[in-house]
Design an enzyme around this catalytic site. Structure first.
Site, short mmCIF file in Angstrom:
data_model
loop_
_atom_site.label_atom_id
_atom_site.label_comp_id
_atom_site.label_asym_id
_atom_site.label_seq_id
_atom_site.Cartn_x
_atom_site.Cartn_y
_atom_site.Cartn_z
N THR A 123 -7.21 6.24 12.28
CA THR A 123 -5.94 5.66 12.71
C THR A 123 -4.82 6.69 12.75
OG1 THR A 123 -4.21 4.15 11.95
CG2 THR A 123 -5.68 4.96 10.28
N ASP A 124 -3.82 6.42 13.59
CA ASP A 124 -2.64 7.31 13.62
C ASP A 124 -1.81 7.17 12.34
OD1 ASP A 124 -1.61 4.77 14.07
OD2 ASP A 124 -0.42 5.31 15.83
N GLU A 125 -2.10 6.12 11.55
CA GLU A 125 -1.29 5.92 10.33
C GLU A 125 -1.50 7.04 9.31
OE1 GLU A 125 -0.79 2.08 8.65
OE2 GLU A 125 -0.88 1.09 10.59
N TYR A 148 -3.56 1.82 2.40
CA TYR A 148 -4.52 1.75 3.53
C TYR A 148 -4.61 3.11 4.22
CZ TYR A 148 -5.88 1.27 8.43
OH TYR A 148 -6.44 1.48 9.67
N LYS A 152 -7.71 5.91 4.53
CA LYS A 152 -8.26 6.37 5.81
C LYS A 152 -8.17 7.90 5.89
CE LYS A 152 -9.61 4.26 8.89
NZ LYS A 152 -10.96 3.67 9.21
P1 NAD Z 1 -10.95 -5.63 11.09
O1 NAD Z 1 -10.32 -5.84 9.76
O2 NAD Z 1 -10.70 -6.61 12.18
O3 NAD Z 1 -12.55 -5.57 10.90
C1 NAD Z 1 -13.14 -4.84 9.87
C2 NAD Z 1 -14.61 -5.19 9.82
O4 NAD Z 1 -15.22 -4.40 8.77
C3 NAD Z 1 -14.90 -6.65 9.50
O5 NAD Z 1 -15.91 -7.16 10.33
C4 NAD Z 1 -15.37 -6.61 8.05
O6 NAD Z 1 -16.28 -7.66 7.72
C5 NAD Z 1 -16.03 -5.25 7.98
N1 NAD Z 1 -16.06 -4.71 6.60
C6 NAD Z 1 -15.01 -4.63 5.74
N2 NAD Z 1 -15.45 -4.12 4.56
C7 NAD Z 1 -16.77 -3.87 4.71
C8 NAD Z 1 -17.77 -3.34 3.86
N3 NAD Z 1 -17.51 -2.99 2.58
N4 NAD Z 1 -19.02 -3.18 4.35
C9 NAD Z 1 -19.31 -3.55 5.63
N5 NAD Z 1 -18.43 -4.09 6.45
C10 NAD Z 1 -17.16 -4.24 6.01
O7 NAD Z 1 -10.57 -4.16 11.52
P2 NAD Z 1 -10.24 -3.57 12.96
O8 NAD Z 1 -8.83 -3.81 13.27
O9 NAD Z 1 -11.30 -3.98 13.89
O10 NAD Z 1 -10.40 -2.01 12.66
C11 NAD Z 1 -11.65 -1.35 12.82
C12 NAD Z 1 -11.49 0.12 12.48
O11 NAD Z 1 -10.55 0.71 13.37
C13 NAD Z 1 -10.96 0.39 11.07
O12 NAD Z 1 -11.63 1.51 10.57
C14 NAD Z 1 -9.48 0.67 11.27
O13 NAD Z 1 -9.01 1.53 10.27
C15 NAD Z 1 -9.51 1.35 12.63
N6 NAD Z 1 -8.28 1.21 13.43
C16 NAD Z 1 -7.74 -0.03 13.70
C17 NAD Z 1 -6.63 -0.13 14.52
C18 NAD Z 1 -6.02 -1.46 14.88
O14 NAD Z 1 -4.96 -1.50 15.54
N7 NAD Z 1 -6.62 -2.59 14.51
C19 NAD Z 1 -6.06 1.02 15.06
C20 NAD Z 1 -6.61 2.26 14.75
C21 NAD Z 1 -7.73 2.34 13.95
O1 DAU Z 2 -1.52 2.25 14.03
C1 DAU Z 2 -2.83 1.82 13.80
C2 DAU Z 2 -2.83 0.73 12.77
O2 DAU Z 2 -2.28 -0.42 13.38
C3 DAU Z 2 -4.22 0.43 12.21
O3 DAU Z 2 -4.68 1.54 11.51
C4 DAU Z 2 -4.19 -0.79 11.28
O4 DAU Z 2 -5.50 -1.12 10.88
C5 DAU Z 2 -3.57 -1.94 12.02
O5 DAU Z 2 -3.46 -3.05 11.15
C6 DAU Z 2 -2.20 -1.55 12.56
O6 DAU Z 2 -1.26 -1.32 11.50
P1 DAU Z 2 0.25 -1.86 11.55
O7 DAU Z 2 0.76 -1.92 10.17
O8 DAU Z 2 1.05 -1.13 12.56
O9 DAU Z 2 -0.06 -3.33 12.16
P2 DAU Z 2 0.48 -4.77 11.79
O10 DAU Z 2 -0.07 -5.69 12.83
O11 DAU Z 2 0.26 -5.13 10.37
O12 DAU Z 2 2.05 -4.61 12.03
C7 DAU Z 2 2.56 -4.19 13.28
C8 DAU Z 2 4.08 -4.11 13.14
O13 DAU Z 2 4.59 -5.45 12.98
C9 DAU Z 2 4.52 -3.34 11.93
O14 DAU Z 2 5.70 -2.61 12.25
C10 DAU Z 2 4.84 -4.42 10.90
C11 DAU Z 2 5.31 -5.58 11.75
N1 DAU Z 2 5.01 -6.91 11.18
C12 DAU Z 2 3.74 -7.18 10.81
C13 DAU Z 2 3.41 -8.40 10.26
C14 DAU Z 2 1.99 -8.70 9.82
C15 DAU Z 2 6.02 -7.86 11.06
O15 DAU Z 2 7.18 -7.63 11.43
N2 DAU Z 2 5.71 -9.07 10.51
C16 DAU Z 2 4.44 -9.37 10.08
O16 DAU Z 2 4.23 -10.51 9.58
#
Ligand code: NAD
Ligand code: DAU
Length: 338
Positions: A123-125, A148, A152
């Site tokens: 992730t970019d985080e 988190y 990562k």
């Molecule tokens: P998500 O939370 O929707 O899904 C995570 C999945 O991992 C679930 O199916 C869960 O059951 C599984 N999991 C969790 N713990 C586990 C364990 N101990 N063993 C096996 N499986 C397990 O997450 P997502 O948003 O789909 O993110 C997927 C990946 O992409 C993550 O690594 C996250 O850091 C990365 N990522 C997400 C975003 C985003 O915007 N959602 C952006 C950049 C990177």
């Molecule tokens: O940038 C990549 C990341 O994006 C991934 O690594 C993470 O897994 C993914 O969850 C996401 O992280 P963010 O923290 O950016 O996403 P989130 O959806 O939690 O929040 C997006 C923005 O919205 C953030 O600035 C916080 C704000 N927010 C979020 C929630 C849940 C609110 O204002 N209210 C809320 O209730």
């Protein structure tokens, strides 16, 4: 080609699995997923029969080793993770367990049992927060601000170390915020869409001016396939949204209300997230130059389509927004007056 997708029952993993089954129909795909609160078999049910599913906790070293010894995967896409920043603020321990230890177990088992390539999805985080200008490049120093993001960053470094130390073919991707179907409704966009559909308040953190760069999950899946097939060993690739999709949360919340024909008065400004990163923006020049990838889905089209998806899939998110979900909602939002 035998391919493992960890976290394939989650948001990005399931979308990636759908994408790969279309694009590479001859691949034998196995999803490895513990089915935590964020994993959902219902999401991938239409694929079962075509792909294989194994329930696996990646933090269980013995189980991981056994499965890799038996299955003999050629390629691993590693997406399983604890992924929600707010949950990591409530407790960091599950993040270290899954994201750090789980990744290490997968790297060790992959190396020991003949995996040819390991795509570590990050992730970019890990870069922390940006000010009003500039973009993250692959050499931006890591400066995570949440448990988190720190977990990562730790897993990225372990993955890159395995590549450096043993010459193992690992590639790390760092992507910005995804959106699209099957996004778990604890995250901003699906939370706001589903709350609005239920005429519930939309909890906007702080002043709502934090900027996120939105990328459609299908664009992310396309990038991951390119990286798996042509990404260079030991390299990091940033993956990010279009400039027009770099938007303040406040504006996205308003777009959701407008699309659903709901009053903007549903938006409630609540206490901010601790150490809330002000802005993310990705420079994706490297992946564009080397692999020819760039984002294709415009947010102006992708957001309304996503809203539509939630309107049409109420049964999916209603089942998800129950049980353990409600416990977290209560913990995270109670003190914010919701
Ligand atoms: P998500 O939370 O929707 O899904 C995570 C999945 O991992 C679930 O199916 C869960 O059951 C599984 N999991 C969790 N713990 C586990 C364990 N101990 N063993 C096996 N499986 C397990 O997450 P997502 O948003 O789909 O993110 C997927 C990946 O992409 C993550 O690594 C996250 O850091 C990365 N990522 C997400 C975003 C985003 O915007 N959602 C952006 C950049 C990177
Ligand atoms: O940038 C990549 C990341 O994006 C991934 O690594 C993470 O897994 C993914 O969850 C996401 O992280 P963010 O923290 O950016 O996403 P989130 O959806 O939690 O929040 C997006 C923005 O919205 C953030 O600035 C916080 C704000 N927010 C979020 C929630 C849940 C609110 O204002 N209210 C809320 O209730």
């Amino acid at each position: 080609m035998k391919v493992a997708i960890t976290g394939g029952a989650g948001f990005i993993g399931s979308n990636l699995t759908y994408y790969l089954s279309e694009e590479r129909p001859d691949w034998k795909i196995t999803i490895l997923d513990a089915l935590t609160y964020a994993g959902n078999l219902e999401t991938i049910e239409p694929l079962l029969g075509k792909i294989n599913f194994i329930k696996l906790d990646i933090a269980d070293r013995e189980a991981v080793t056994n499965i890799f010894a038996t299955e003999k995967f050629d390629l691993v896409f590693h997406l399983a993770a604890e992924s929600h920043v707010d949950r990591s603020i409530l407790s960091g321990e599950p993040f270290v367990r899954t994201n750090v230890l789980g990744t290490q177990n997968l790297l060790d088992a992959s190396r020991a049992h003949g995996v040819g390539k390991f795509v570590h999805v990050s992730t970019d985080e890990v870069y922390g927060a940006l000010g009003p200008t500039g973009r993250f490049v692959e050499s931006t120093p890591l400066d995570p601000t949440s448990p988190y993001a720190a977990s990562k960053a730790a897993s990225d470094l372990m993955a890159l170390a395995v590549s450096k130390t043993f010459g193992f073919d690992v590639v790390v991707t760092r992507c910005t915020n995804n959106y699209g179907p099957y996004h778990f409704p604890e995250k901003f966009i699906p939370l706001f869409i589903t709350n609005a559909l239920e005429d519930k308040q939309l909890p906007l953190y702080g002043d709502g001016n934090q900027i996120r760069s939105w990328l459609h999950v299908k664009d992310h899946a396309r990038a991951l396939l390119m990286v798996a097939e042509r990404g260079r060993k030991g390299e990091v690739y940033n993956i990010g949204g279009m400039e027009e999709a770099e938007l303040p949360n406040r504006l996205v919340a308003e777009m959701i209300c407008e699309r659903l024909n709901k009053p903007k008065s549903l938006i409630k400004y609540v206490e901010d997230r601790l150490a809330h990163d002000r802005r993310y923006a990705i420079d994706y020049t490297k992946i564009n130059r080397e692999l020819g990838w760039k984002p294709e889905v415009h947010f102006q089209k992708g957001l309304p389509e996503t809203v539509e998806w939630y309107v049409n899939n109420k049964a999916w998110w209603t089942r998800v927004k129950s049980g353990a979900y409600l416990e977290f909602y209560e913990k995270n939002y109670r003190n914010r007056g919701l």
